[in-house]
Structure formats: C-alpha cells, structure tokens
Design an enzyme around this catalytic site. Structure first.
Site, PDB file in Angstrom:
ATOM      1  CD  GLU A  84     -42.609 -37.612 -28.142  1.00 46.81           C
ATOM      2  OE1 GLU A  84     -42.290 -38.604 -28.045  1.00 46.81           O
ATOM      3  OE2 GLU A  84     -43.971 -37.392 -27.478  1.00 46.81           O
TER       4      GLU A  84
ATOM      5  CG  ASP B 106     -45.265 -41.973 -21.440  1.00 47.53           C
ATOM      6  OD1 ASP B 106     -46.131 -42.767 -20.686  1.00 47.53           O
ATOM      7  OD2 ASP B 106     -45.178 -41.959 -22.704  1.00 47.53           O
TER       8      ASP B 106
ATOM      9  CB  THR C 130     -52.232 -31.322 -16.885  1.00 44.94           C
ATOM     10  OG1 THR C 130     -51.069 -31.427 -17.853  1.00 44.94           O
ATOM     11  CG2 THR C 130     -52.143 -31.425 -15.426  1.00 44.94           C
TER      12      THR C 130
ATOM     13  CE  LYS D 235     -47.966 -49.093 -24.039  1.00 43.10           C
ATOM     14  NZ  LYS D 235     -48.155 -49.621 -25.560  1.00 43.10           N
TER      15      LYS D 235
ATOM     16  CB  THR E  47     -55.568 -23.970 -19.031  1.00 40.85           C
ATOM     17  OG1 THR E  47     -55.100 -25.300 -18.528  1.00 40.85           O
ATOM     18  CG2 THR E  47     -56.478 -23.266 -17.669  1.00 40.85           C
TER      19      THR E  47
ATOM     20  CD  GLU F 262     -54.561 -42.332 -28.533  1.00 34.71           C
ATOM     21  OE1 GLU F 262     -55.135 -43.477 -28.355  1.00 34.71           O
ATOM     22  OE2 GLU F 262     -53.151 -42.300 -28.643  1.00 34.71           O
TER      23      GLU F 262
ATOM     24  CG  HIS G 102     -49.099 -39.592 -29.326  1.00 33.38           C
ATOM     25  ND1 HIS G 102     -48.465 -40.606 -29.969  1.00 33.38           N
ATOM     26  CD2 HIS G 102     -50.210 -40.289 -28.930  1.00 33.38           C
ATOM     27  CE1 HIS G 102     -48.890 -41.813 -29.660  1.00 33.38           C
ATOM     28  NE2 HIS G 102     -49.871 -41.566 -28.933  1.00 33.38           N
TER      29      HIS G 102
END
Length: 453
Positions: free
Chosen positions: A150, A187, A207, A220, A250, A262, A349
């Site tokens: 990030e 992303d 992954t 997106k 893993t 999510e 996140h």
C-alpha cells in the site's frame, strides 16, 4: 461552423421552428462508415450496423452532434485448479473466448510472449513455478517482481512497469500483461495496462483471499495520490481473472482473516446464508486456509468463495463504471479509506473495512434497523474471524471528516449502506449527526479495549 445535411436527409421537427434534430445510424460498407437515418437505412445494403448513434441538432448558431456509443466489456472470472501446472492452458489462453482466435493462436509458428508483474513476496514463493511453466511452454517472457505494498501504490510504480513493458515490447491486442499478486498488485498493473497504448489487455491472478473475491472480479484499478486511497485510476476490467484457491494456503493467517472481511461485507449486505456459514465455520476456514478437495463443491471453502463472488458480481456487473452512486458494496468503505491512510501501515485493507463495518452496525442499531441480538451476533462473528472491531485512529473527527468528504464525491448525498437485518440492507441519506455521535459513544463504550466489559 454549421454543416448542411446532405440533400434528401429527413429531419424530425421539434417545437422550435429553427431547430432540426436528426438521429443517424452508422453503417459500414466495404470498410467505410456512413450515416443513415432510419428511413434511408436499406436492409439489403447493411453489412455492419453499429450500436452507436449520432444525434445532430442544427440551429441558426451552429450544429451540435451528440454521440451515443455504448461500450461493452466482456471478461471472464474463472475458477481453476493447479494454475501453474504446465498442462493447464489457462494462464496463456484462458482469456480467449473466440474458438477461431484460439485455434489461430495455437497453430501460429510465432512463439507466445508474456510480460508478468509479480508481487515480490509472491515471487519468492512461486517465481520458480511460473518460470518453469513458461519455459516448458516455450514462451518468451519477462517477470518483473515488485514490492506492491500500500505504501508503494503510486504513479511512480505504474511508470516503472510501463518503462519495462515498453522495453520488452508486446502486441497491444494479443499479448496481455499478467498480474500475479494481491489486490495492490492487481490494481497497479490494471492501471498501467489501461494507460499503455490507451488500453492493453491484462490478466489478473489473485494470490490473496481479499483479491480473490474482491479486486479480481471488478473493473476498478488505481493508485494512491495526495495521501488519498485510489485517488487516481480507471475502469478497465481484465480480459480474465484466473482464480486458484491453492495460493491462499501460503498466506499468513492475518491476511486470510483480512480477506474474510470482504466476504462478511457481502454476507451482511445480501446473503444471510453466507453470514451464518461464516458465523459457524469461520474459524474452521481460517484454520484450513480455505483448502479443500476442489472437486467437493459443497465444502465450506467452495461455497463461501462462490457465494461471495456471485453476490459481488451481481452488484458490480450492472454498474461497472459506477454511473449509479448508490452501491451496497460501499458498505465498510465510507470511513475505512481515510482510516487506512491515516494509520498506514498499521491496518490491512480488510481490517480497516471491518472497523468501518463494525461502527456502521452500531449506527444501524441506533437507527433501529438491527436488533441488539443481531448487532451482537455480527460483532461476535467479526471477532471469531479474528478481525478488529475498533481502532483508536477511528476518531469521531475522522468519521465526520470522511463522511463530509464523501458528500463531495457522491453527488451531495452520503449514500450510506446499512444492514436492515442479517443479509439485507438499504442505502440511507438521512443519518443525522446526533445519531452518529450516539452510535460512536456506544461503539467506544462497548468495544474499546480497557473500557468494554
């Protein structure tokens, strides 16, 4: 400058006597596109009729053309097994849907060429397998390992990728860029591909659990900018997303829990059955790292990931470009972007999303949308999934600032998704400050470590 319509074109009259409106269809004959009105469109002469239309408005001051050009994206989300087994064609041709194109590719003497971006941690785990896969298939390849965290999610990283792609050289239509990694990697590569030659196809290989059910299935992509999460980006879906649950085995336990946030989001918004599955078997899914016999489609791992993806696609597919700003999938994403950037890298996140969701459950309870029992069940489920439900960085000031910022980018409405029970939700625009403050106080009283009983 006004352009006079060709003689014989028919104009529909509108109330203003000096205004002429004409709708043109577009027909291609022998490689040339031509405007045709509905009345002059001969069925026998049609070779190729576009779904696009041109509306021409002629007035004394000039002419206005309004172009209506529907853009259709078709992409596949493919669950597969043993993706890196050389006998599995998915990594090379899984994105091709046209049987004729696939046959031409297989019969071509030209070797396949692929540019691959891998998260550097994923590269350490699977780099040798990816290399062996391409070499066993005689593929010309370049693997670029990068620290796709990030903190590194920036335009500088995008430009680094683009420079390497340019040096390697790929065909803009037949040689997709492959991204192998978590959501940040997908992303960044997606944005790079959307910029290269204006749009180069790319393939997502998630992954992490979070990217498996979230980042991989939508359109997106983007990077952080001006200390704001995903401030720069585009809506360009991949040619295909290739999903293999074996990558999850893993992952560190915390990252599996991170992805389950999510899943829980979709459960709370749309699917009571998924919520109850996570409530009862969430700890087992964590312990087993979502591994099961892939043939067993009734296992908790298979069912939970399938339902999460299906419910996500139901919400995303009709609104890929977010033309409609009322989005249930924004649950957990009103405050979390600001919180995540504020405390980076303390929260992952999904963890930030879950803290947002936990607070919003208290807002829903304050409004009378969920019962006390439902609120407690949701919080207990979150804790069972080993997700944080409170964080000192999520101050009331941050909450208010994040919601005010949302007003600026959501058409002047907060568009707050809230659960109205277990597995159902609605979007609200009338949550007042008093309700937010009372919910915040109760949230802190009950969940802040050291204060809660």
């Amino acid at each position: 400058m006004s352009i006079t319509a060709p003689t014989g074109e028919i104009h529909d009259q509108v109330p203003h006597r000096d205004t002429k409106m004409t709708e043109y269809n577009l027909v291609q004959v022998k490689g040339t596109w031509t405007r045709k009105t509905r009345k002059t469109l001969g069925k026998n002469e049609i070779k190729l009729l576009s779904s696009a239309k041109i509306h021409e408005c002629s007035e004394e001051r000039g002419t206005t053309w309004t172009v209506v050009s529907p853009i259709v994206f078709t992409y596949q989300v493919i669950q597969t097994q043993n993706l890196l087994d050389p006998s599995n064609d998915a990594l090379l041709t899984g994105h091709i849907r046209d049987p004729q194109q696939l046959e031409l590719l297989r019969s071509s003497p030209k070797p396949l060429k692929r540019f691959v971006v891998m998260d550097e941690t994923v590269f350490k785990l699977y780099g040798c397998q990816v290399t062996d896969y391409f070499e066993s298939r005689d593929v010309l390849y370049r693997i670029l390992p990068l620290p796709t965290t990030e903190e590194e999610k920036s335009m500088e990283m995008v430009m680094l990728i683009l420079n390497e792609v340019h040096k390697f050289g790929i065909d803009r239509r037949t040689e997709p860029i492959i991204a192998i990694g978590g959501g940040v990697c997908l992303d960044i590569v997606g944005l790079a591909a959307s910029l290269y030659r204006r749009r180069t196809p790319y393939v997502r290989v998630p992954t992490s659990l979070l990217s498996y059910i979230d980042a991989s299935v939508g359109a997106k992509n983007g990077v952080n900018f001006a200390n704001c999460k995903n401030k720069l980006g585009s809506y360009i879906p991949p040619a295909a997303a290739l999903l293999d649950r074996s990558f999850i085995k893993t992952l560190p336990r915390r990252h599996i829990s991170n992805g389950m946030a999510e899943m829980l989001k979709m459960a709370l918004m749309k699917h009571r059955g998924l919520f109850e599955l996570l409530e009862k078997q969430g700890r087992f899914l964590l312990d087993s790292r979502f591994q099961s016999n892939h043939v067993d489609l009734t296992s908790a791992a298979a069912v939970s990931t399938k339902v999460a993806i299906e419910t996500m696609l139901e919400e995303l597919a009709p609104n890929l470009w977010e033309d409609n700003l009322d989005r249930l999938v924004d649950f957990g994403h009103l405050i979390s972007p600001a919180l995540e950037m504020e405390v980076l890298p303390a929260l992952l996140h999904g963890e930030a999303v879950n803290i947002d969701m936990a607070f919003m459950v208290y807002v829903a309870h304050e409004r009378g949308l969920v019962t006390e029992d439902e609120k407690l069940r949701i919080i207990d489920c979150m804790l069972g999934l080993e997700l944080p439900v409170w964080h000192r960085g999520c101050t009331l000031a941050l909450v208010q600032r994040a919601l005010h910022e949302r007003l600026r980018h959501s058409g002047g409405l907060v568009r707050m998704p809230l659960p109205t029970g277990l597995g159902c939700a609605e979007i609200f625009n009338d949550t007042d400050d008093e309700t937010l403050c009372h919910a915040y106080e109760r949230w802190c009283d009950e969940l802040e470590p050291g204060l809660s009983s």
